[in-house]
Design a protein around this motif. Structure first.
Motif, mmCIF file in Angstrom:
data_model
loop_
_atom_site.group_PDB
_atom_site.id
_atom_site.type_symbol
_atom_site.label_atom_id
_atom_site.label_comp_id
_atom_site.label_asym_id
_atom_site.label_seq_id
_atom_site.Cartn_x
_atom_site.Cartn_y
_atom_site.Cartn_z
ATOM 1 N N ASP A 177 0.857 -1.176 0.000
ATOM 2 C CA ASP A 177 0.000 0.000 0.000
ATOM 3 C C ASP A 177 0.901 1.236 0.000
ATOM 4 O OD1 ASP A 177 -1.921 1.934 0.334
ATOM 5 O OD2 ASP A 177 -2.288 1.485 2.450
ATOM 6 N N ALA A 197 0.691 4.028 2.552
ATOM 7 C CA ALA A 197 1.220 3.868 3.905
ATOM 8 C C ALA A 197 2.532 4.625 4.094
ATOM 9 C CB ALA A 197 1.439 2.385 4.199
ATOM 10 N N ASP A 240 2.023 7.954 5.515
ATOM 11 C CA ASP A 240 1.372 7.950 6.832
ATOM 12 C C ASP A 240 2.459 7.901 7.898
ATOM 13 O OD1 ASP A 240 -0.031 7.417 9.163
ATOM 14 O OD2 ASP A 240 -1.408 6.006 8.230
ATOM 15 N N PHE A 260 1.895 5.377 10.840
ATOM 16 C CA PHE A 260 2.105 3.978 10.489
ATOM 17 C C PHE A 260 3.585 3.668 10.283
ATOM 18 C CE2 PHE A 260 2.447 0.512 7.372
ATOM 19 C CZ PHE A 260 1.736 -0.477 8.036
ATOM 20 N N THR A 263 -1.935 -2.498 14.046
ATOM 21 C CA THR A 263 -2.014 -2.362 12.587
ATOM 22 C C THR A 263 -3.454 -2.141 12.155
ATOM 23 O OG1 THR A 263 -0.115 -3.858 12.372
ATOM 24 C CG2 THR A 263 -1.404 -3.432 10.391
ATOM 25 N N THR A 320 -5.136 1.338 10.225
ATOM 26 C CA THR A 320 -5.643 1.109 8.872
ATOM 27 C C THR A 320 -7.073 1.639 8.797
ATOM 28 O OG1 THR A 320 -4.290 -0.891 8.674
ATOM 29 C CG2 THR A 320 -6.066 -0.606 7.080
ATOM 30 N N LYS A 342 -8.027 -2.817 3.003
ATOM 31 C CA LYS A 342 -6.581 -2.930 2.822
ATOM 32 C C LYS A 342 -5.892 -3.521 4.045
ATOM 33 C CE LYS A 342 -6.291 1.096 -0.244
ATOM 34 N NZ LYS A 342 -5.678 2.435 -0.446
ATOM 35 N N ARG A 344 -1.785 -4.067 4.544
ATOM 36 C CA ARG A 344 -0.986 -3.339 5.542
ATOM 37 C C ARG A 344 -0.415 -4.284 6.605
ATOM 38 N NH1 ARG A 344 -2.000 2.835 7.188
ATOM 39 N NH2 ARG A 344 -2.044 3.715 5.099
ATOM 40 N N CYS A 378 3.587 -4.883 7.500
ATOM 41 C CA CYS A 378 4.125 -4.830 8.861
ATOM 42 C C CYS A 378 4.809 -6.143 9.229
ATOM 43 C CB CYS A 378 2.996 -4.511 9.836
ATOM 44 S SG CYS A 378 3.545 -4.074 11.484
#
Length: 442
Positions: free
Chosen positions: A242, A245, A248, A251, A365, A369, A374, A378, A382
């Motif tokens: 993604d 991410a 972000d 994240f 996580t 999200t 998604k 994600r 991770c």
């Protein structure tokens, strides 16, 4: 749109079928619901939901629990494969753990695309097949292929989907459900080392390994029978990564914290038995393999209390940060342990607190999200980053360990404590970012 269609749409959205006039269980989308593309919200309970928790518990027993058991194999191989170094042997367990986590980069998007059952069947087959093949190995390279690559690949295929499925059945109780399902891992870490250590002197390591394989085979029947996804697959093509991410900050900071944590988190699980033998800390009549069992027993508590607090506070990343801090403090305390009492206390406490790190990683996580379609992607990202860290962390500890002298042990323990402290700092920052963003939206 006709009158009849307008009348039945709210009924379909509520999760009831209009074809036969009978209702379907709450949280199970009907054909009308799927056709309208409006799945019902997670039921947050009920037979179907809790059955998934039981199935996920069994999968965690067969995957992460088997990886947690490698500590007894590490010690056994060190005694029997005298020409192979500690660092080389630890690569087997690290490959298992790495593939378990990194496999999520592939299985996550496949889960989003609706291939859950395919992943479940394939993954469990490879895990059990690899365990049986391990019992036939006589050379180190064979062990790497069977126990490292085959089992690790199977774990990677099935682990993430059986964790991500909690997001389809639970919302308010998601952390609790995830924590309860993750208890399968420490339970396996208690049972399987005892099975191996008790049977290996009596029937030999090959048959002890086969007994474990038969146990896994029996437990695998439960998820294969009952586990099903609740929502229809995503109609959109999902990339392996993604890209949003990377923009972000919350994240990405959380991701960096996970990398630091998994660099060192499993070092005590791999080396605590060897530490006990080197320091002659275990009294007569007490098997050193029970140190791994004690650590996993403590981890059971760590899989329940932190998820409960996360559900109450709504801050799983913050709970994970405090757990990482506790692991770092305990690791620094490990430097001064010399007797059995201190070692037993450290083993149990580290198991309890490290359980909070493991159980909160997927929950945090989920929290970070916003588009739940998604979540598999994600979570896969991770897990992939954490898997790479796990791959290199334990072998580095093996290199630092060298001849297992006292100075080398200080290096290994310091490596563990420092990385857990770094993880704690990054996770606190990620939690602060998240709380600041929530305040800005209010």
């Amino acid at each position: 749109m006709s009158k009849k269609t307008r009348h039945t749409e709210p009924v379909a959205r509520a999760g009831f079928s209009t074809d036969t006039g009978t209702s379907t269980p709450t949280g199970v989308p009907s054909d009308d619901t799927k056709a309208l593309g409006a799945p019902t919200p997670p039921p947050d309970g009920g037979l179907a939901a809790w059955t998934q928790v039981v199935g996920s518990w069994c999968v965690l027993f067969c995957t992460f629990g088997l990886v947690n058991t490698f500590g007894v194999y590490q010690t056994y191989y060190e005694r029997t494969l005298t020409t192979v170094s500690s660092s080389s042997i630890s690569w087997v367990g690290s490959i298992q753990g790495c593939l378990l986590l990194c496999g999520g980069l592939i299985s996550g998007p496949l889960f989003d695309a609706g291939y859950f059952r395919h992943l479940l069947c394939t993954g469990l087959f490879l895990v059990i097949f690899g365990q049986f093949m391990t019992s036939l190995c006589t050379e180190f390279w064979q062990i790497v292929l069977a126990q490292g690559l085959c089992i690790g690949t199977g774990c990677g295929i099935v682990f993430l989907p059986c964790t991500a499925i909690m997001s389809q059945y639970f919302s308010r109780r998601r952390a609790l459900a995830t924590g309860l399902s993750s208890m399968g891992s420490p339970v396996a870490g208690i049972v399987l080392p005892i099975v191996f250590s008790q049977l290996q002197p009596k029937i030999g390591a090959p048959w002890a390994t086969r007994v474990i394989a038969f146990i896994l085979l029996g437990i695998a029947i439960v998820p294969l029978t009952f586990m099903r996804t609740r929502l229809p697959p995503s109609k959109h093509h999902r990339a392996l990564v993604d890209t949003g991410a990377f923009r972000d900050m919350t994240f990405m900071t959380f991701l960096a914290g996970c990398v630091c944590a998994f660099m060192a988190l499993y070092i005590p699980f791999f080396y605590i038995e060897l530490f006990a033998l080197d320091h002659r800390s275990v009294p007569t009549g007490f098997s050193s393999s029970y140190m791994v069992t004690l650590m996993n027993a403590g981890s059971i508590v760590g899989r329940v209390a932190p998820p409960y607090l996360a559900d109450k506070t709504g801050q799983p990343c913050l709970i994970m940060a405090f757990s990482a801090l506790g692991c770092s403090v305990l690791a620094f305390g490990w430097l001064g342990i010399r007797d059995f009492g201190g070692l037993a206390a450290f083993t149990v406490l580290y198991g309890i607190i490290s359980g909070g790190v493991v159980s909160m990683q997927p929950v945090a996580t989920f929290r970070f999200t916003h588009d739940m379609s998604k979540v598999g992607t994600r979570l896969g990202m991770c897990c992939f980053a954490a898997g790479i860290a796990l791959l290199v962390g334990n072998p580095i500890a093996g290199v630092v360990l060298g001849d297992a002298s006292e100075a080398r042990w200080r290096g290994v323990i310091g490596f563990t404590a420092d990385f857990m402290l770094a993880a704690c700092g990054l996770l606190f920052v990620a939690a602060w970012f998240a709380m600041r963003a929530e305040r800005a939206l209010k």
